[in-house]
Design an enzyme around this catalytic site. Structure first.
Site, PDB file in Angstrom:
ATOM      1  CG  LEU A  29      38.199   0.376  -4.393  1.00  0.00           C
ATOM      2  CD1 LEU A  29      39.007   1.433  -4.944  1.00  0.00           C
ATOM      3  CD2 LEU A  29      37.971  -0.723  -5.299  1.00  0.00           C
ATOM      4  N   GLY A  43      42.461  -5.086  -2.462  1.00  0.00           N
ATOM      5  CA  GLY A  43      42.850  -3.885  -2.127  1.00  0.00           C
ATOM      6  C   GLY A  43      43.494  -2.868  -3.080  1.00  0.00           C
ATOM      7  CB  SER A  44      42.984  -1.548  -5.657  1.00  0.00           C
ATOM      8  OG  SER A  44      41.589  -1.848  -5.609  1.00  0.00           O
ATOM      9  NE  ARG A  45      45.436   6.873  -6.028  1.00  0.00           N
ATOM     10  CZ  ARG A  45      46.236   7.716  -5.842  1.00  0.00           C
ATOM     11  NH1 ARG A  45      47.238   7.452  -4.929  1.00  0.00           N
ATOM     12  NH2 ARG A  45      46.359   8.776  -6.422  1.00  0.00           N
TER      13      ARG A  45
END
Length: 227
Positions: A98, A185-187
């Protein structure tokens, strides 16, 4: 009517609104001029924060055999992994990255009952690095479905510093239900049984709660790949 904004974003939007109001008073007191840039700047910040925490409705596909994307973003990898306790040791992992421009609300990939939840503090490596799945701050949510177990892992990234997960063990969730959010912001990693047919591949762009990313074993349609 539901406000299309994640509840975690409301305090941030409120703070920005106060800053805009204060800047307007300060600029008016000084005769505007250069000071007028301050309220404009805070207004832009408020709009960005509201946009980041947006939470649009999605059209959830029907069918108990489909697995929907748990997050918006780009598929980074699809690979077999070992060592996932809730998944009986072996699973297929679909990794979704993301960016700061994606919707950051996560959704349940299938309906079922939450049988596992864990949170681990960790590092803040760039989310696209392979080791981020085990080294970074993360929260894992295991859902027992009629077809088998699925696991969603929220992973903090280089900028993300706050993971929120709504359900806990014993809660029931429906396919596409909102299950949490990661800020900035990430995963997200999705784990499904190894015999289920994955319908996406690296490079595909998916929409949380809407894109079909896999199907239960024995139910994949002819033609294979689907996004």
């Amino acid at each position: 009517m539901r406000v299309p904004l994640a509840r975690e974003g409301l305090p941030f939007v409120a703070v920005c609104a106060v800053l805009v109001a204060a800047a307007l008073l300060w600029a008016r007191d000084g005769g505007w001029g250069v000071r007028s840039l301050a309220p404009a700047g805070f207004a832009v910040l408020a709009l960005f924060v509201a946009w980041f925490f947006r939470d649009p409705e999605r059209r959830i596909p029907g069918g108990a055999d489909v697995v929907v994307a748990p997050a918006d973003g780009k598929v980074m990898s699809v690979e077999a992994v070992d060592g996932e306790d809730f998944m009986a040791g072996t699973a297929t992992r679909v990794t979704i990255f993301l960016s700061i421009f994606n919707v950051h609300v996560q959704r349940a990939p299938m309906g079922g009952r939450v049988r596992h939840y864990s949170y681990r503090a960790g590092r803040y490596l760039a989310a696209w690095r392979p080791e981020a799945s085990s080294a970074n701050e993360r929260a894992s949510l295991g859902i027992e479905t009629e077809a088998g177990p699925v696991l969603v892992r929220q992973i903090a990234g280089l900028v993300a510093r706050r993971i929120v997960t709504y359900p806990r063990e014993g809660d029931s969730v429906g396919a596409g239900d909102r299950i949490g959010l990661i800020r900035f912001g990430s995963r997200v990693d999705l784990f499904v049984p190894p015999d289920w047919a994955v319908a996406v591949q690296p490079g595909d762009v998916v929409r949380g709660g809407e894109t079909i990313v896999a199907r239960v074993a024995g139910t994949a349609p002819a033609g294979g790949h689907e996004s």
